[in-house]
Design a protein around this motif. Structure first.
Motif, PDB file in Angstrom:
ATOM      1  N   LEU A  35     -12.554  33.316   0.395  1.00 38.60           N
ATOM      2  CA  LEU A  35     -11.708  34.497   0.561  1.00 38.60           C
ATOM      3  C   LEU A  35     -11.393  34.666   2.037  1.00 38.60           C
ATOM      4  CD1 LEU A  35     -10.522  37.238  -0.449  1.00 38.60           C
ATOM      5  CD2 LEU A  35     -12.734  38.215   0.091  1.00 38.60           C
ATOM      6  N   CYS A  63      -9.483  37.403   4.634  1.00 42.69           N
ATOM      7  CA  CYS A  63      -8.796  38.691   4.793  1.00 42.69           C
ATOM      8  C   CYS A  63      -8.146  38.728   6.164  1.00 42.69           C
ATOM      9  CB  CYS A  63      -9.774  39.860   4.737  1.00 42.69           C
ATOM     10  SG  CYS A  63     -10.814  39.827   3.319  1.00 42.69           S
ATOM     11  N   ARG A 102      -2.246  44.417   5.048  1.00 43.83           N
ATOM     12  CA  ARG A 102      -3.360  43.460   4.960  1.00 43.83           C
ATOM     13  C   ARG A 102      -3.008  42.368   3.973  1.00 43.83           C
ATOM     14  NH1 ARG A 102      -8.223  47.590   5.048  1.00 43.83           N
ATOM     15  NH2 ARG A 102      -7.699  48.465   7.084  1.00 43.83           N
ATOM     16  N   PHE A 114      -4.744  39.152   1.664  1.00 42.00           N
ATOM     17  CA  PHE A 114      -5.970  38.542   1.136  1.00 42.00           C
ATOM     18  C   PHE A 114      -5.613  37.225   0.470  1.00 42.00           C
ATOM     19  CE2 PHE A 114      -8.101  42.452   1.773  1.00 42.00           C
ATOM     20  CZ  PHE A 114      -7.178  43.425   1.469  1.00 42.00           C
ATOM     21  N   THR A 160      -2.352  34.707  -2.986  1.00 40.98           N
ATOM     22  CA  THR A 160      -2.302  35.653  -1.862  1.00 40.98           C
ATOM     23  C   THR A 160      -1.908  37.022  -2.362  1.00 40.98           C
ATOM     24  OG1 THR A 160      -1.368  33.813  -0.652  1.00 40.98           O
ATOM     25  CG2 THR A 160      -1.412  35.914   0.451  1.00 40.98           C
ATOM     26  N   CYS A 199     -16.493  39.522  -4.568  1.00 44.69           N
ATOM     27  CA  CYS A 199     -15.216  39.266  -3.890  1.00 44.69           C
ATOM     28  C   CYS A 199     -14.209  40.356  -4.230  1.00 44.69           C
ATOM     29  CB  CYS A 199     -14.720  37.893  -4.341  1.00 44.69           C
ATOM     30  SG  CYS A 199     -13.224  37.382  -3.594  1.00 44.69           S
ATOM     31  N   LYS A 219     -14.692  43.693  -2.402  1.00 42.25           N
ATOM     32  CA  LYS A 219     -14.245  43.676  -1.011  1.00 42.25           C
ATOM     33  C   LYS A 219     -12.738  43.896  -0.921  1.00 42.25           C
ATOM     34  CE  LYS A 219     -15.433  41.071   3.039  1.00 42.25           C
ATOM     35  NZ  LYS A 219     -14.204  41.073   3.731  1.00 42.25           N
ATOM     36  N   VAL A 220     -12.011  43.169  -1.779  1.00 44.38           N
ATOM     37  CA  VAL A 220     -10.553  43.311  -1.760  1.00 44.38           C
ATOM     38  C   VAL A 220     -10.160  44.723  -2.192  1.00 44.38           C
ATOM     39  CG1 VAL A 220      -8.444  42.432  -2.799  1.00 44.38           C
ATOM     40  CG2 VAL A 220     -10.256  40.867  -2.222  1.00 44.38           C
ATOM     41  N   TYR A 221     -10.868  45.233  -3.207  1.00 45.58           N
ATOM     42  CA  TYR A 221     -10.546  46.556  -3.742  1.00 45.58           C
ATOM     43  C   TYR A 221     -10.700  47.626  -2.684  1.00 45.58           C
ATOM     44  CZ  TYR A 221     -11.354  50.832  -6.429  1.00 45.58           C
ATOM     45  OH  TYR A 221     -11.318  52.104  -6.893  1.00 45.58           O
ATOM     46  N   SER A 244     -10.578  47.347   0.568  1.00 42.58           N
ATOM     47  CA  SER A 244      -9.515  47.244   1.578  1.00 42.58           C
ATOM     48  C   SER A 244      -8.206  47.823   1.069  1.00 42.58           C
ATOM     49  CB  SER A 244      -9.282  45.779   1.918  1.00 42.58           C
ATOM     50  OG  SER A 244     -10.069  45.376   2.965  1.00 42.58           O
ATOM     51  N   CYS A 245      -7.863  47.475  -0.182  1.00 40.74           N
ATOM     52  CA  CYS A 245      -6.586  47.958  -0.730  1.00 40.74           C
ATOM     53  C   CYS A 245      -6.581  49.461  -0.829  1.00 40.74           C
ATOM     54  CB  CYS A 245      -6.351  47.387  -2.126  1.00 40.74           C
ATOM     55  SG  CYS A 245      -6.023  45.650  -2.137  1.00 40.74           S
TER      56      CYS A 245
END
Lengths: 188, 615
Positions: A24, A26, A34, A36, A96, A173, A176-178, A180-181
């Motif tokens: 991953l 970022c 951002r 990802f 992406t 994973c 982490k993305v969640y 940030s979003c």
């Protein structure tokens, strides 16, 4: 640090739901933009060789019995065409997710041959980005998805767009993305 | 809210001047369309903008100032600031770019404020002036960012002001020429809510703004996509000039042709009925309609009309080309003669096979025992028909080659016409099979109805026509006696009729399949959108499914720069959206209904042509 911060692979190694290693990345281009990228494993040369050898062995055996050279040429053509189709349409190299606050979200898959298929969803249509559970064969998996607004019903959801479908990362994973979003979505 | 500025790529290197564009209603965005250079007179600029506003229908305004300082233009900055008072607006954008740097900087001056304020206060004011319902949330959000910003080491003052603006670069010519799909019915700019649709609509409607540029001798000097060099093609211009007389000529010929077709002589009932059944006549009328659409002298207004006209024209051209190729192939080695010579023996062979089949049925087919008398009657009846048919074919034999020769020439009207003629010829040549099928089906159908009705009588029931249901009924003795007799007779004759019916239905199905394949090919050539596919391959930006963003390399302290590219439509969507409407329909019976009809002996017409067109 530059304006575009770059987090590479951290101490945590991520895997997908089948146990294969993925990575991953970022990238934060600005306070509300951002990107990802989840990359799966590349095409492994050993698998390619195994398949090719299997097909050609079969072809030679059939040729030995039938004495027809068309079998050999068709085996070669099948192998080539199959490989081309596989790297162009099937094998996903990386996926992406680009979140731009107040503009929208862009989802893109890049295949092994370099082809990119992109989809952009405007912010007006997005209700939320959530982690959902699904029953897949004999187990329960988590996946990240975008909920789209229903034009007729303001509080309803018209459809769900699942993300990272080919790489299928696991919950660590996705969390982490969640997070940030959600930071970006909360701002606008 | 973040302010989005859509900036054309062609203006990246423009000299300093004023920005002309459009504030999108309902969104916090502005679309920059052109840059007006020095020297200019503000009054003339206002007049020009007012004129363009009237012509294009787009609410143009002066958005702000653009400064790209070169040597010898140091006083430009202050001059640009003074301009703000001349053009009173809501918000005033001050964009500036320095040589050697890639990013822009932007200052946004809100309403009724003069000069540059301290950044924090200015941001706060801007937030308060924003649209209703959001100011509270934004204020809170901004404060959080402020608090967070103070804690951060970098991304402070310069980053803060940059954080609130996004620059989206777009290629003006491509966006102007492109069409966002799905193309809804034309909606005025102010009513559509999608931001991207509004951007595309603004740029494409502002065509009249792009007529003058900085090299023209006019009071107002603009930079936009035309300044990079105007493009034109001599061939396209020549074709445009030539198309008007050609269109008029074609339209005149078509009027003559349609008046001939609709004349009283040709509208007599039998002719009309026959012509509605023959594929070639239907195809001719269809093509006539198409040509009428293409040759109409009015320009196509909407995108869908334009694409439809272009697709029809290309499909017609392809058709004629394929037809001419077919003619070349047919006539080169006198293949027509060979075909005609082969036709007669082929028809003879078919008849002979049918005769053998009937002899087989009249004997003991597949070991089944038939009712001898009925068998002989039916068999002889059909044999006589075949004999008649063969005599007819032999009568026609000297003329066949000439007929085929002239019919082959008609392929110059298009391959579709030739294929539908072929389908008609097959239908005519196998007319006896059709007749046999109808006889067999009717006989079988009668038998089945008789059987069901007498079966009810056998059980003491009756069909009540008034109530549409089965009721019990008391019959007389002699009624019952005769009914039972007839029922037994019909029942024992059933296998014979059923066998004849089965055989002829299968033959008919074979012919229908062949005709169906031909019809499908004709359909495919008719409806395939060649122009749309060509456009998708060579000018993929004209058919847009959406957009793609990519982040341009950024420098610290400048706002975010994005590049907006056009995401072209997928090939499958192109074919689906732009298929021309065809006249034929696929079988409307499901397989189950078809089997039921076959079982009951009803006549089936699987490839019936509809009079109304469907997509």
């Amino acid at each position: 640090m530059q304006n575009g911060e770059h987090f590479g692979m951290e101490d945590e190694t991520y895997t997908d739901i089948d146990g294969k290693a993925i990575s991953l990345e970022c990238q934060s281009h600005s306070g509300f933009c951002r990107e990802f990228t989840v990359s799966s494993a590349k095409v492994s040369i050993s698998r390619v060789m195994v398949y090719t050898c299997a097909v050609w062995m079969t072809a030679y055996i059939i040729f030995f019995f039938t004495e027809n050279t068309a079998v050999l040429s068709s085996a070669i053509i099948i192998t080539l065409v199959g490989m081309m189709i596989h790297i162009h349409f099937v094998k996903v190299d990386h996926e992406t997710l680009l979140v731009i606050g107040s503009l929208g979200v862009q989802v893109s898959s890049s295949y092994a041959s370099g082809r990119e298929s992109t989809d952009f969803i405007e912010m007006d249509k997005i209700k939320d980005i959530v982690i959902n559970e699904a029953i897949h064969m004999q187990r329960v998996i988590y996946y990240l998805c975008i909920l789209l607004k229903d034009p007729s019903d303001p509080s309803g959801v018209s459809s769900v767009v699942p993300l990272f479908q080919s790489s299928k990362p696991r919950l660590n994973c996705l969390v982490k993305v969640y997070r940030s979003c959600q930071e970006i979505l909360a701002k606008c | 809210m973040v302010l989005k500025i859509f900036f054309p790529q062609c203006c990246n290197k423009a000299d300093s001047g004023l920005l002309v564009g459009h504030w999108l209603p309902g969104q916090d965005s502005a679309v920059v369309l052109a840059v007006i250079h020095y020297p200019f007179i503000p009054g003339q600029v206002k007049q020009y903008i007012h004129q363009i506003r009237g012509q294009s229908g787009v609410d143009l305004a002066v958005l702000g100032s653009w400064s790209m300082p070169k040597e010898g233009q140091e006083g430009m900055e202050s001059f640009l600031r003074e301009l703000r008072t001349i053009f009173p607006q809501g918000r005033w954008l001050q964009l500036s770019r320095e040589m050697g740097k890639i990013g822009f900087t932007c200052n946004v001056l809100p309403r009724d404020q003069n000069g540059k304020l301290v950044e924090q206060e200015k941001e706060l004011e801007k937030v308060e002036n924003d649209l209703e319902g959001k100011s509270g949330k934004d204020g809170r959000g901004w404060k959080n960012e402020e608090a967070g910003g103070e804690g951060k080491t970098k991304e402070e003052k310069t980053g803060e002001e940059g954080d609130k603006v996004i620059f989206v670069h777009y290629e003006q010519r491509k966006v102007m020429l492109s069409q966002l799909h799905p193309t809804d019915p034309p909606v005025p700019l102010t009513q559509s809510t999608s931001e991207l649709r509004q951007v595309f609509g603004t740029v494409s409607q502002s065509e009249s703004l792009f007529f003058l540029d900085k090299y023209d001798d006019s009071p107002v000097k603009l930079t936009h996509w035309q300044s990079e060099g105007r493009e034109g093609s001599i061939i396209v211009e020549l074709m445009k000039q030539a198309s008007t007389p050609v269109c008029l000529l074609t339209a005149w010929i078509l009027v003559l042709w349609t008046s001939l077709c609709n004349s009283r002589i040709l509208n007599v009932f039998p002719l009309r009925f026959i012509s509605s059944k023959l594929c070639s006549c239907v195809q001719l009328s269809y093509r006539t309609e198409h040509l009428q659409t293409v040759s109409s002298p009015t320009r196509a207004t909407s995108h869908t009309d334009y694409m439809r006209k272009a697709n029809i024209f290309m499909s017609f051209l392809l058709d004629v080309t394929l037809g001419l190729l077919l003619i070349y192939w047919l006539y080169r080695e006198n293949r027509v003669g060979q075909l005609a010579n082969a036709l007669l023996p082929a028809a003879d062979r078919v008849a002979k096979e049918l005769e053998e089949l009937l002899q087989w049925l009249m004997g003991a087919p597949a070991g089944l025992k038939m009712n001898r008398a009925l068998d002989q009657v039916l068999g002889r009846f059909f044999l006589y028909h075949i004999h008649l048919w063969i005599s007819y074919i032999h009568l026609m034999s000297p003329f066949i080659e000439m007929i085929l020769w002239y019919v082959g020439l008609s392929a110059c009207l298009g391959l579709t016409f030739a294929l539908s003629l072929l389908s008609d010829i097959i239908a005519l040549l196998t007319f006896h099979i059709y007749c046999f099928y109808v006889y067999g089906a009717r006989l079988y159908c009668l038998k089945v109805y008789g059987l069901t009705s007498l079966w009810r009588l056998f059980r003491g029931r009756k069909w009540n026509v008034l109530r549409q249901r089965v009721d019990s009924c008391s019959y007389d003795m002699d009624q019952l006696f005769i009914g039972t007799l007839l029922f037994t007779i019909l029942l024992f004759l059933l296998p014979t009729t059923a066998l004849y019916y089965l055989v002829f239905t299968l033959l008919r199905m074979v012919v229908v399949m062949v005709q169906g394949v031909l019809q499908l090919t004709v359909d495919f050539i008719n409806s395939f959108p060649l122009f749309a596919l060509g456009l998708r391959v060579f000018r993929s930006y004209t058919l847009a499914e959406g957009v793609k963003f990519s982040v341009l390399c950024e420098e610290p302290g400048t706002p975010l720069h994005l590049m907006m590219d056009i995401n072209p439509l997928k090939f499958s969507s192109v074919v689906q959206t732009y298929r021309t409407a065809t006249y034929s329909c696929y079988p409307k019976d499901s397989w189950l209904a078809l089997c039921k009809k076959l079982f009951l002996g009803e006549l089936i017409y699987p490839w019936r042509h509809k009079t109304t067109k469907i997509d």
